[in-house]
Design a protein around this motif. Structure first.
Motif, PDB file in Angstrom:
ATOM      1  N   ARG A  62       7.298   3.429  -5.339  1.00  0.00           N
ATOM      2  CA  ARG A  62       6.548   4.679  -5.341  1.00  0.00           C
ATOM      3  C   ARG A  62       5.346   4.596  -6.283  1.00  0.00           C
ATOM      4  N   TYR A  63       5.510   3.903  -7.394  1.00  0.00           N
ATOM      5  CA  TYR A  63       4.377   3.768  -8.320  1.00  0.00           C
ATOM      6  C   TYR A  63       3.238   2.990  -7.664  1.00  0.00           C
ATOM      7  N   TYR A  64       3.563   1.877  -7.024  1.00  0.00           N
ATOM      8  CA  TYR A  64       2.529   1.108  -6.342  1.00  0.00           C
ATOM      9  C   TYR A  64       1.883   1.916  -5.214  1.00  0.00           C
ATOM     10  N   GLN A  65       2.695   2.701  -4.505  1.00  0.00           N
ATOM     11  CA  GLN A  65       2.140   3.536  -3.439  1.00  0.00           C
ATOM     12  C   GLN A  65       1.157   4.556  -3.996  1.00  0.00           C
ATOM     13  N   ARG A  66       1.489   5.118  -5.156  1.00  0.00           N
ATOM     14  CA  ARG A  66       0.561   6.077  -5.762  1.00  0.00           C
ATOM     15  C   ARG A  66      -0.743   5.407  -6.179  1.00  0.00           C
ATOM     16  N   GLN A  67      -0.684   4.134  -6.479  1.00  0.00           N
ATOM     17  CA  GLN A  67      -1.877   3.421  -6.926  1.00  0.00           C
ATOM     18  C   GLN A  67      -2.657   2.795  -5.768  1.00  0.00           C
ATOM     19  N   GLY A  68      -2.239   3.064  -4.530  1.00  0.00           N
ATOM     20  CA  GLY A  68      -3.004   2.604  -3.380  1.00  0.00           C
ATOM     21  C   GLY A  68      -2.464   1.380  -2.676  1.00  0.00           C
ATOM     22  N   TYR A  69      -1.340   0.849  -3.105  1.00  0.00           N
ATOM     23  CA  TYR A  69      -0.782  -0.366  -2.499  1.00  0.00           C
ATOM     24  C   TYR A  69       0.216   0.044  -1.419  1.00  0.00           C
ATOM     25  N   ALA A  70      -0.315   0.339  -0.255  1.00  0.00           N
ATOM     26  CA  ALA A  70       0.503   0.885   0.830  1.00  0.00           C
ATOM     27  C   ALA A  70       1.473  -0.141   1.400  1.00  0.00           C
ATOM     28  N   ASP A  71       1.176  -1.445   1.262  1.00  0.00           N
ATOM     29  CA  ASP A  71       2.041  -2.479   1.828  1.00  0.00           C
ATOM     30  C   ASP A  71       2.993  -3.080   0.806  1.00  0.00           C
ATOM     31  N   VAL A  72       3.124  -2.480  -0.364  1.00  0.00           N
ATOM     32  CA  VAL A  72       3.947  -3.066  -1.409  1.00  0.00           C
ATOM     33  C   VAL A  72       5.389  -3.226  -0.934  1.00  0.00           C
ATOM     34  N   ASN A  73       6.016  -4.281  -1.396  1.00  0.00           N
ATOM     35  CA  ASN A  73       7.410  -4.544  -1.065  1.00  0.00           C
ATOM     36  C   ASN A  73       8.088  -5.148  -2.288  1.00  0.00           C
ATOM     37  N   VAL A  74       9.047  -4.432  -2.827  1.00  0.00           N
ATOM     38  CA  VAL A  74       9.838  -4.952  -3.937  1.00  0.00           C
ATOM     39  C   VAL A  74      10.992  -5.722  -3.310  1.00  0.00           C
ATOM     40  N   THR A  75      10.802  -7.028  -3.215  1.00  0.00           N
ATOM     41  CA  THR A  75      11.708  -7.839  -2.399  1.00  0.00           C
ATOM     42  C   THR A  75      13.025  -8.140  -3.079  1.00  0.00           C
ATOM     43  N   GLY A  76      13.092  -8.023  -4.392  1.00  0.00           N
ATOM     44  CA  GLY A  76      14.351  -8.372  -5.042  1.00  0.00           C
ATOM     45  C   GLY A  76      14.472  -7.761  -6.421  1.00  0.00           C
ATOM     46  N   ASP A 135      -2.831   7.377  -1.876  1.00  0.00           N
ATOM     47  CA  ASP A 135      -1.694   7.816  -2.685  1.00  0.00           C
ATOM     48  C   ASP A 135      -0.612   8.317  -1.742  1.00  0.00           C
ATOM     49  N   GLY A 136       0.485   7.566  -1.655  1.00  0.00           N
ATOM     50  CA  GLY A 136       1.567   7.959  -0.770  1.00  0.00           C
ATOM     51  C   GLY A 136       2.178   9.291  -1.145  1.00  0.00           C
ATOM     52  N   ASP A 137       2.313   9.551  -2.441  1.00  0.00           N
ATOM     53  CA  ASP A 137       2.864  10.837  -2.860  1.00  0.00           C
ATOM     54  C   ASP A 137       1.929  11.982  -2.490  1.00  0.00           C
ATOM     55  N   ALA A 138       0.612  11.732  -2.589  1.00  0.00           N
ATOM     56  CA  ALA A 138      -0.353  12.780  -2.235  1.00  0.00           C
ATOM     57  C   ALA A 138      -0.244  13.141  -0.764  1.00  0.00           C
ATOM     58  N   VAL A 139       0.040  12.173   0.090  1.00  0.00           N
ATOM     59  CA  VAL A 139       0.213  12.451   1.515  1.00  0.00           C
ATOM     60  C   VAL A 139       1.419  13.359   1.716  1.00  0.00           C
ATOM     61  N   GLU A 140       2.519  13.075   1.012  1.00  0.00           N
ATOM     62  CA  GLU A 140       3.702  13.917   1.133  1.00  0.00           C
ATOM     63  C   GLU A 140       3.423  15.322   0.625  1.00  0.00           C
ATOM     64  N   ARG A 141       2.715  15.422  -0.483  1.00  0.00           N
ATOM     65  CA  ARG A 141       2.374  16.754  -1.005  1.00  0.00           C
ATOM     66  C   ARG A 141       1.469  17.506  -0.039  1.00  0.00           C
ATOM     67  N   MET A 142       0.562  16.772   0.620  1.00  0.00           N
ATOM     68  CA  MET A 142      -0.354  17.431   1.534  1.00  0.00           C
ATOM     69  C   MET A 142       0.375  17.983   2.748  1.00  0.00           C
ATOM     70  N   VAL A 143       1.395  17.278   3.201  1.00  0.00           N
ATOM     71  CA  VAL A 143       2.210  17.779   4.314  1.00  0.00           C
ATOM     72  C   VAL A 143       2.808  19.130   3.951  1.00  0.00           C
ATOM     73  N   GLN A 144       3.330  19.226   2.730  1.00  0.00           N
ATOM     74  CA  GLN A 144       3.933  20.479   2.312  1.00  0.00           C
ATOM     75  C   GLN A 144       2.883  21.559   2.113  1.00  0.00           C
ATOM     76  N   THR A 145       1.712  21.192   1.574  1.00  0.00           N
ATOM     77  CA  THR A 145       0.644  22.174   1.371  1.00  0.00           C
ATOM     78  C   THR A 145       0.166  22.745   2.691  1.00  0.00           C
ATOM     79  N   LEU A 146      -0.013  21.893   3.690  1.00  0.00           N
ATOM     80  CA  LEU A 146      -0.454  22.362   5.004  1.00  0.00           C
ATOM     81  C   LEU A 146       0.603  23.247   5.652  1.00  0.00           C
TER      82      LEU A 146
END
Length: 775
Positions: free
Chosen positions: A241-255, A311-322
């Motif tokens: 979630r931290y990486y998603q907030r920073q713009g890394y939409a493809d992040v994968n914590v593999t292990g 920002d992945g979290d911002a997208v989720e917040r925007m869904v709720q705002t709309l």
């Protein structure tokens, strides 16, 4: 545990270590009538050796009965069946003529179960893990299983070096005492946290994101440095979630792996990250299929713009705002679906928010469970949605937050479940009560009041009605106070909070203005909410004030105010609050307009008005830490008297500047003053402005330290001109830095400030210290 040791010493037979399960006596195939030919009829089954178990019970487990033919296979299976019951230590089946003789040796009965050597985990914590109980049948296999459960419990608590040895003490009547001798060992803490694949964020930054912490001397009361396997998955989600907030939409914590040190003293935890590219926002579009809600209207609340960092979290917040905005526009059934399209070459993310009509669902019933003390009506009145209303997720979330804000419950959950028909939903509300009574004994020191002691008694939910009552006493070097208060937050189950206060206050102001002050009286209060953000409160106060112990060398303008006055005052406060939290705000603003009118009887007539507000600017998205917050505050106040000079306000009614509202200056250190005695006289017009930046310090967050840098500006003026009185309305400025420490003993504030713009007669103060705690 000491009694258990005595039992061990007194035991006549001690088995040091129980046999492993595979060593338990097994049925001997040859023991079942091997010496007799398999013919004839069984006339009788005799049971020998049984003490507690009835012979008929033993026979009921047999696969042969009197009248059956002798069958070696069925006798052998009967033997195994008897062993499988767990009731017997040994079983033999033999044939004597036409009789079957069953010889049994019963397993002992557990007399008591005890633990010895445990200090980190109490007996009450260990006992639920053990399956063997007093009066249960004891078997070595069951004891070994309990031993394994205890070891697993210690492992979950990070104590992988723990050892558990079950021992038995034989008693009479085929009973045993079972004692688990425990060597707990040291907790296996996290020695090191490593990250692999992180190119854009340092290890030190990512260590602040995960909930696991490396062992350190300053974490004596924390369990975050104890290794817990389930915590690693939670840390992986935090990193993602931290990486998603920073713009890394493809992040994968593999292990997320943990390696135990050879000496089993600690763990090395490693997180493997595939960051991927960093994306920015490309196109942002809203489409609406709702008849009465246009995309143009929804666009007004859009907070994501092209060029922003994704920002992945911002997208989720925007869904709720709309969704909330569409609800406000008159569309009760709304579904917002975000479509995210990645342009990996251009490292852009295009966003399309599709707003369409959702399933029509109505609230059928609101059920409340778990409130063993709090009355149903106290909870129901906090709901922003009623039975029969269209289901609104935003109102459900707001209802849950309001119930939590009551402070009566440890946890509040509102779960929508299907109703009797597809278009109905039931709201199952489950609450967990918490103690609402408080006894507080505290102490501390502040620059303004000096050393202080505090004693309070409070019940926030009398008889489950939500009524709040408290009595509090504060004794300090320069201030003593007794308060008695009762508040009903929903008088007669209406949008009306009603309360009464009784107070007695003594203040020593001889250091600032050469006198002491005593107040005694009462206040009646009433308040109501216009909506979620706007509220108003009214009060009436009647108090007897006494200015006494005026110093002989005090200003003549204070000497003439010596004596008793009666204040009869009505006041109101109008508040507009959009802050994200009232306790620890990081975003939003609050505005307050207060008015006090004195003169409904009494000895003084005045009108006093105050307007103040604070605006919070979060810098989390820019600086990556929620503790970066800019707070901008401002306030203005004015009072004027009416009704003649004998009805003028007194010094105790005026505004004072310095200390809390103007750091760098002493309490009442700025403003009108009698230069012949250096006594502060207060003023009728005041304004202040504070800009404060709050930021994390470069120390572990567990220490609870927060830095502050501030600039305070203010002015106080408006007093009748007279000899030796100076009244300069020019601004005073103070600036400095401070530290707030949420220590285990309470909140400690330290400020170092310098008066940058001042007058020669102003009194300054470089160091301010405040500490207080309750327990």
């Amino acid at each position: 545990m000491h009694a258990t040791r005595a039992l061990l010493l007194a035991a006549t037979c001690l088995v040091p270590v129980l046999l492993p399960p595979e060593a338990v006596a097994q049925p001997r195939r040859g023991a079942a009538a091997a010496a007799q030919p398999a013919n004839g009829v069984i006339r009788q089954i005799d049971v020998e050796g049984n003490q507690r178990i009835e012979a008929d019970t033993v026979r009921s487990y047999m696969l042969v009965q009197p009248g059956d033919a002798f069958d070696s296979d069925r006798l052998d299976r009967s033997l195994r069946t008897l062993f499988a019951t767990g009731l017997f230590r040994d079983v033999q089946i033999g044939r004597q003529g036409d009789r079957v003789v069953v010889r049994v040796q019963e397993n002992p009965i557990v007399n008591q179960v005890a633990f010895e050597g445990n200090s980190k985990l109490s007996d009450d914590t260990l006992r639920p893990e053990v399956q063997l109980r007093p009066r249960a049948v004891f078997t070595p296999a069951a004891a070994q299983a309990d031993r394994q459960r205890l070891l697993e419990l210690y492992a979950r608590r990070g104590r992988f070096a723990a050892r558990v040895e079950p021992k038995v003490i034989e008693r009479d009547q085929n009973r045993v005492d079972l004692v688990f001798e425990i060597t707990e060992g040291d907790a296996a803490l996290i020695s090191r946290i490593n990250f692999v694949g992180n190119e854009n964020f340092s290890d030190s930054r990512l260590k602040e994101i995960v909930s696991s912490r490396e062992a350190a001397w300053y974490r004596p009361f924390s369990s975050s440095d104890t290794y817990e396997p389930e915590r690693l998955n939670f840390d992986r989600e935090l990193l993602r979630r931290y990486y998603q907030r920073q713009g890394y939409a493809d992040v994968n914590v593999t292990g997320a792996t943990a390696e135990l040190a050879p000496d089993r003293s600690g763990f090395f935890v490693t997180y493997t990250i595939n960051e991927g590219p960093r994306y920015s926002v490309g196109k942002v579009e809203i489409t609406s299929a709702l008849r009465n809600v246009t995309a143009e209207r929804l666009q007004r609340v859009m907070e994501i713009s092209p060029g922003d960092r994704y920002d992945g979290d911002a997208v989720e917040r925007m869904v709720q705002t709309l969704t909330d905005e569409a609800n406000l526009a008159g569309a009760p059934f709304v579904e917002v679906e975000p479509r995210v399209t990645r342009d990996r070459q251009g490292r852009k993310v295009d966003l399309v928010f599709e707003v369409k009509e959702g399933q029509r669902v109505y609230v059928n019933r609101i059920d409340i469970t778990g409130n063993t003390r709090t009355q149903d009506r106290v909870i129901r009145r906090e709901f922003r949605i009623a039975e029969g209303d269209a289901f609104n997720a935003a109102q459900v979330r707001r209802s849950r937050q309001r119930i939590r804000d009551l402070g009566y419950f440890q946890d509040v959950q509102i779960n929508p479940v299907p109703g009797a028909t597809p278009d109905q939903v039931n709201l199952n509300t489950n609450v967990v009560e918490r103690a609402t009574g408080e006894i507080s004994i505290g102490g501390g020191y502040s620059t303004d009041a000096g050393a202080l002691a505090d004693l309070g008694l409070r019940e926030r939910n009398i008889l489950g009605t939500g009524i709040d009552a408290r009595v509090n006493t504060t004794l300090a070097q320069r201030r003593s106070q007794v308060d008695l208060s009762v508040t009903d937050p929903s008088f007669m189950d209406r949008n009306l909070a009603v309360g009464v206060d009784l107070f007695y206050v003594v203040r020593d102001l001889t250091d600032y203005s050469g006198y002491e002050e005593r107040r005694a009286g009462f206040s009646l209060r009433a308040g109501y909410e216009f909506n979620e953000r706007l509220r108003q409160s009214w009060s009436y106060t009647l108090s007897r004030r006494n200015v006494f112990n005026v110093l002989d060398d005090a200003s003549i303008y204070i000497q003439e105010q010596k004596g008793v006055t009666v204040l009869s005052q009505i006041g109101q406060t109008l508040t507009y609050d959009t802050r994200d939290s009232r306790l620890d705000p990081r975003d939003g603003y609050v505005l307050r307009l207060g008015t006090d009118l004195a003169g409904l009887g009494g000895d003084v007539n005045y009108l006093r008005t105050r307007l103040d507000g604070t605006y919070y600017v979060p810098f989390e998205r820019l600086l990556g830490d929620p503790d970066y917050v800019l707070a901008i505050s401002a306030g203005v106040g004015h009072m004027f008297s009416y009704g003649g000079r004998d009805k003028d306000e007194r010094i105790i009614d005026r505004f004072f500047l310095g200390g809390e509202n103007l750091r760098g200056f002493a309490v009442a250190g700025a403003g009108p003053r009698d230069t012949s005695t250096q006594d502060a006289l207060g003023g009728r017009t005041i304004w202040t402005q504070t800009t404060e930046m709050r930021f994390p310090l470069p120390v572990p967050s567990e220490l609870g330290l927060l830095g502050r840098a501030f600039v305070d500006v203010g002015s106080l003026t408006g007093i009748d001109s007279a000899p030796n009185i100076v009244d300069d309305s020019s601004p005073r400025v103070g600036a400095g830095v401070g530290i707030s420490w949420r220590s285990p003993f309470g909140l400690i504030n330290i400020d170092l400030a310098q008066a940058l713009v001042k007058k020669s007669y102003d009194e300054t103060q470089v160091f301010r210290f405040g500490f207080g705690t309750r327990f």
